[in-house]
Every structure is written in C-alpha cells, then in structure tokens.
Design a protein around this motif. Structure first.
Motif, PDB file in Angstrom:
ATOM      1  N   UNK A 169      64.570 127.892  40.833  1.00 38.75           N
ATOM      2  CA  UNK A 169      63.234 128.148  40.287  1.00 38.75           C
ATOM      3  C   UNK A 169      62.151 127.749  41.287  1.00 38.75           C
ATOM      4  N   UNK A 170      62.349 126.624  41.928  1.00 36.18           N
ATOM      5  CA  UNK A 170      61.410 126.193  42.965  1.00 36.18           C
ATOM      6  C   UNK A 170      61.358 127.217  44.100  1.00 36.18           C
ATOM      7  N   UNK A 171      62.519 127.757  44.459  1.00 37.91           N
ATOM      8  CA  UNK A 171      62.558 128.710  45.557  1.00 37.91           C
ATOM      9  C   UNK A 171      61.788 129.985  45.218  1.00 37.91           C
ATOM     10  N   UNK A 172      61.867 130.435  43.944  1.00 34.63           N
ATOM     11  CA  UNK A 172      61.058 131.588  43.546  1.00 34.63           C
ATOM     12  C   UNK A 172      59.572 131.301  43.765  1.00 34.63           C
ATOM     13  N   UNK A 173      59.131 130.088  43.424  1.00 29.60           N
ATOM     14  CA  UNK A 173      57.722 129.741  43.614  1.00 29.60           C
ATOM     15  C   UNK A 173      57.354 129.710  45.100  1.00 29.60           C
ATOM     16  N   UNK A 174      58.217 129.122  45.923  1.00 33.07           N
ATOM     17  CA  UNK A 174      57.963 129.046  47.356  1.00 33.07           C
ATOM     18  C   UNK A 174      57.884 130.445  47.963  1.00 33.07           C
ATOM     19  N   UNK A 177      57.120 134.355  44.199  1.00 30.18           N
ATOM     20  CA  UNK A 177      57.488 135.078  42.986  1.00 30.18           C
ATOM     21  C   UNK A 177      57.019 134.404  41.709  1.00 30.18           C
ATOM     22  N   UNK A 178      57.215 135.107  40.617  1.00 29.13           N
ATOM     23  CA  UNK A 178      56.907 134.585  39.269  1.00 29.13           C
ATOM     24  C   UNK A 178      58.029 135.051  38.338  1.00 29.13           C
ATOM     25  N   UNK A 179      59.263 134.869  38.827  1.00 26.99           N
ATOM     26  CA  UNK A 179      60.425 135.480  38.193  1.00 26.99           C
ATOM     27  C   UNK A 179      60.969 134.587  37.088  1.00 26.99           C
TER      28      UNK A 179
END
Length: 400
Positions: A169-174, A177-179
């Motif tokens: 989830x952190x990686x999506x933010x980095x 993304x907003x997945x």
C-alpha cells in the motif's frame, strides 16, 4: 595487557551522522522485571548516538587504551583472509553483535589460544559454538534485556505491516497511485485474531503484553511455563509444544533462542500444521526456519505473509530468496540495534569488560557460559551445542 577484537557493522554510506533526528532519549532506569540497566563505572559516548558501527566503536576506545589494552575494530569478519581471522589468533576478548555476527566456530576457537571472553553486544550468543566454548573454558556473555523491548516493538510493527498489507500500500502511494482496491485485497484487522508466540521470555512476554490491547486471543508455548497470575492477567492459552499451538493461530511469532534443538523448527512438515493464510514473524534467528520451506509456503498460500529481520547467514547473500519472496516484510537485522538500544548495550559491554579486567563477577543474568558449563541466562535459555554450521556461506557475500 589484553587484546580486544571488536566486530561491528559498517558505517553509514554517507559517513557518521553529524546530527540526529532527536536531541535526547527517554530516561529508563529499570527493565519491566525490575532488572537495572547496565551500570558501568563511566561511559565515553553520548547516549542516542550511533555506536554499533565501526566508527562508533561502542564508545570503548578511550577506556580500553587508558587501561593499556589494545582495541581492534573491524567489519571484515568472514572467510580465512578476513581481518577478524587474522586478528583472532592472539585475541583475549572478542566482541560481536547479533546484527553482524563474527561466527566463532570450533575451528576459529581452536585458532585463538588466548581467548578468554566472547562477549555479545546485544542478546543472543548462537554465533558462538557454545560447546566449544564450554570445552575450552571460555566465558560467553551477552547484555541480557538491553534490547528485548526494542525487538518486541519490532515484532508488533511486523505483525501490523503484514496483516494490514502496509508495504504494498505504501508503494502505491510512493508510485503516485490511489489504488485502494489493490491495497485492501490483502488487508485485514488484527482484532479478534489468535496470536501465538514460541517462547515467552523477555521478548515474547513483551509482545504478549503489547498485543493485549488489540483485542487478540493470546497463545504461547515455552519450556518454562509462566506464572498462573500472568496467564490470568493476559488471558493466555498455554500449549505444551509449538506443534500443538500452530494450528490455533492466525499469527505466529518466533521469540526463542537458536540452539541445536530449535534449528529449522519451522519446516515443510511443521508449516503444514499452520492455518492456511497464517502470518509468521521471526525476529529471533533466521536459522529457526528452513529458508526454502518458508518461500514455498508463501508461494502456495499456506502462509499469507512472513516478516522479520533475521537471516542466515548474516549479512544475507544478495541472492537470498527472502529478499524477493512474495508477501514479505523483511528488513536487515535492525530490531535490536535502535539508537536507544545501542546506548544500553554499549554501556553493558563496558560494564562486563570492567568486571572482567578487574576480576569482579560478571552479572549472573549476563552469563551464557562460565566455568566450563552453561550459566546464568545460558542455563535458562540455551542447550549446549553448535548452531554455527553453515556460516561459511557468509564469506560468499561481501558488502559494497
């Protein structure tokens, strides 16, 4: 005068810090069981600074050289051509850390006729062949409790990281993304889960106490059963063996010492006893687990996640499969070497050295082997024998 060889991890890639995120440390005078923190006669370092690396030297150089002793500090520890191997031959004292262990095998001990003290700056002395130390009359000591709560906090973080699917989830933010759907397809609540610890000593009990407010059902197994009042206070379920406990738990955390009886206790057969989709956290020792069995369990879905910070050997080879296996929350071995913990284990190392050189008794709770037998914490936690086999693999991996 003595020669002290100290093996510590490498400095930061940009050099020793010139400033720190915080200006001070909280004041702690006693550990939860009432044991006092280390009580050296003096320290030559600033609490909260980086001490566990080569430049930090555990704050020992001024003290040792003022007493006429020689201090050698290195991070080069693996293989026959390492600085550690060269300096070991006439060393009186070897200091090492669990995070960057100088493996004292029987072969290395045989090459060190002057060796009298093997001291762990931290807790966990499985990088020493304890049987060889017993046979040679070498004292083995560690700084008991210095970083137990540090590790317990890391266990709690690791459990939540896995259960809440934090890393992806952190990686999506980095990545911009907003997945949300991708993030939550593996995210659950810890509340209501059954969580069990293998061993309920200082670290394991610390984990159980921290889990209680999360509304979890708590289990433990240990060869030393906790007092009835503690079981009642935390509403604990005791299991006679780990195998009896595994199938009851959604999360299992390993907090036991490594010795021949616990080596590879997590393997293909014991993993079959786990609930499908259980989480496994290991901040104890990497060799408690069969490396490839853990990978297979993650790939098959038998385990939903594996986290921790311990590997075998250490440092882990660059191609170690735990670096890239699915659903992992691995870090280098950092749980017990926070700046807070370093202050305590550096002070404890100084305390033990003062006792050793002045001929005073070392605290019983610090002793692992003494007088040709398991002693102190060692008699409670370890079995005589050797768990260093296979450490030569570390020589294949050179940092940098």
């Amino acid at each position: 005068m003595a020669k002290v060889v100290c093996v510590l991890y490498d400095d930061p890639v940009d050099g020793q810090p010139t400033s720190y995120a915080r200006d001070d440390l909280p004041t702690i005078e006693r550990y939860p069981d009432g044991q006092t923190l280390p009580t050296p006669e003096a320290i030559d370092f600033v609490p909260g600074t980086l001490l566990g690396d080569v430049s930090g030297e555990l704050g020992l150089r001024n003290y040792l050289e003022s007493q006429g002793h020689t201090l050698v500090v290195t991070s080069d520890k693996d293989g026959p051509d390492s600085e550690f191997e060269r300096e070991l031959v006439d060393a009186d004292v070897v200091i090492s850390q669990p995070f960057w262990p100088a493996y004292l095998t029987a072969e290395r001990i045989a090459k060190a006729p002057n060796l009298k003290l093997a001291l762990t700056a931290g807790i966990g002395s499985d990088h020493v062949d304890l049987q060889a130390a017993i046979d040679r009359g070498i004292t083995v000591a560690e700084i008991t409790y210095c970083n137990s709560i540090s590790v317990a906090e890391h266990v709690m973080m690791s459990i939540l990281v896995l259960v809440r699917n934090f890393v992806p989830s952190h990686q999506w933010a980095v990545d911009g993304g907003w997945n949300i759907a991708d993030c939550v397809t593996r995210s659950y609540d810890l509340e209501g889960m059954h969580v069990g610890t293998v061993a309920a000593g200082r670290i394991g009990l610390g984990v159980l106490r921290r889990l209680k407010p999360f509304g979890t059902h708590l289990h433990y197994t240990d060869r030393h059963r906790l007092p009835a009042e503690v079981e009642t206070e935390l509403d604990l379920t005791w299991h006679e063996t780990p195998e009896d406990m595994f199938g009851e738990c959604d999360v299992v955390t390993l907090n036991c010492p490594l010795h021949p009886e616990t080596e590879n206790m997590i393997n293909d057969e014991t993993l079959k006893l786990f609930k499908r989709g259980a989480y496994l956290v290991n901040t104890a020792r990497g060799k408690l687990c069969d490396r490839d069995a853990v990978v297979r369990a993650l790939e098959s879905g038998q385990l939903a996640g594996y986290a921790g910070d311990v590997w075998f050997p250490q440092p882990a080879p660059k191609d170690h499969p735990w670096r890239e296996m699915p659903h992992n929350g691995m870090t280098p071995h950092i749980s017990g070497t926070s700046l807070s913990a370093q202050t305590r284990y550096a002070a404890g190392t100084r305390e033990v050295l003062e006792c050793f050189f002045e001929g005073r008794p070392i605290r019983d709770e610090y002793l692992v082997v003494d007088g040709g037998r398991l002693a102190g914490v060692g008699a409670h936690s370890y079995s005589a024998g050797n768990a260093t086999t296979g450490s030569e693999e570390a020589a294949k991996f050179k940092v940098g």
